[in-house]
Write an enzyme that holds these catalytic residues in place. Sequence first.
Site: not given
Length: 303
Positions: A166, A173
């Site tokens: 993550k 991102e």
Amino acid sequence: MQLGLVGLGKMGFNMRERLRAAGHEVIGYDRNPEVSDSESLADLVAKLEAPRTVWVMVPAGQPTRTVVAELGDLLSEGDLVIDGGNSRYTDDRGNADLLATSGVGYLDVGVSGGVWGRENGYGLMVGGDAKFVEHAMPIFDALRPEGPREEGFVHAGATGAGHYAKMVHNGIEYGLMQAYAEGYELLDAADEVTDVGGVLKAWTRGTVVRSWLLDLLVKALDEDPGLSQITGYVEDSGEGRWTVEEAINHSVPAPVISAALFARFASRQADSPAMQAVAALRNQFGGHAVHKAGPTSGSGETT
């Protein structure tokens, strides 16, 4: 399946509702009594039937470590704790070892999907022992998007792997958002382009840059053309920094993610001391014009 859920903020609240809609019994605890189903962590644990599974969705760092430690005192052998927050992967081994002294299992889960996860499902990256993953699979299947399990869920590896995955996801991102943002600014600056929002919307189908993030940028511009209702101040919640640190530790070049992180730092400066120094140097060695600072705006006349 029955699940205890600690932390009913934007993510936790929506996860509870998605799980309930899938037929699971979810008992939540939050410090806000208006959304909580129990009065305390102890009350939450008392309402669960053994073997208990408790999912933690509280801020990373000390808040998560504190909740995990409290659960270690309340739970029993055979129970399971899942940390679904954005904890740093280096915390996971300590959490797992602490709980293991009581015979309690531990999984770390990176969760992606934001406020849209309740409707669309959440991407899940899990770290930990396979037997615990299998035990919690009904919960994972209810939370992930519809479709093949492997397209929204992964058992990424041992303890810490879920949060590591993550972390890298969020670093990527950062870079994607920065690229879209720079493209938007360039389009907006060009006299030739008179429909910036239309260009971005046209990119959402058929082009190689189409993505959900692009869809969200189009949505933001539809709601607020010119983005006049917000400032350019951008926070970072930690994962981008950790990704850059890991890139350094592993000697992996990550110039895009690094630049995106530093761009966020720059966004918080009303006037960059570094760029003030550059302006001063250009004036000193070449006599280049500088803008004298005004009393409040940070800008002034050119000399």
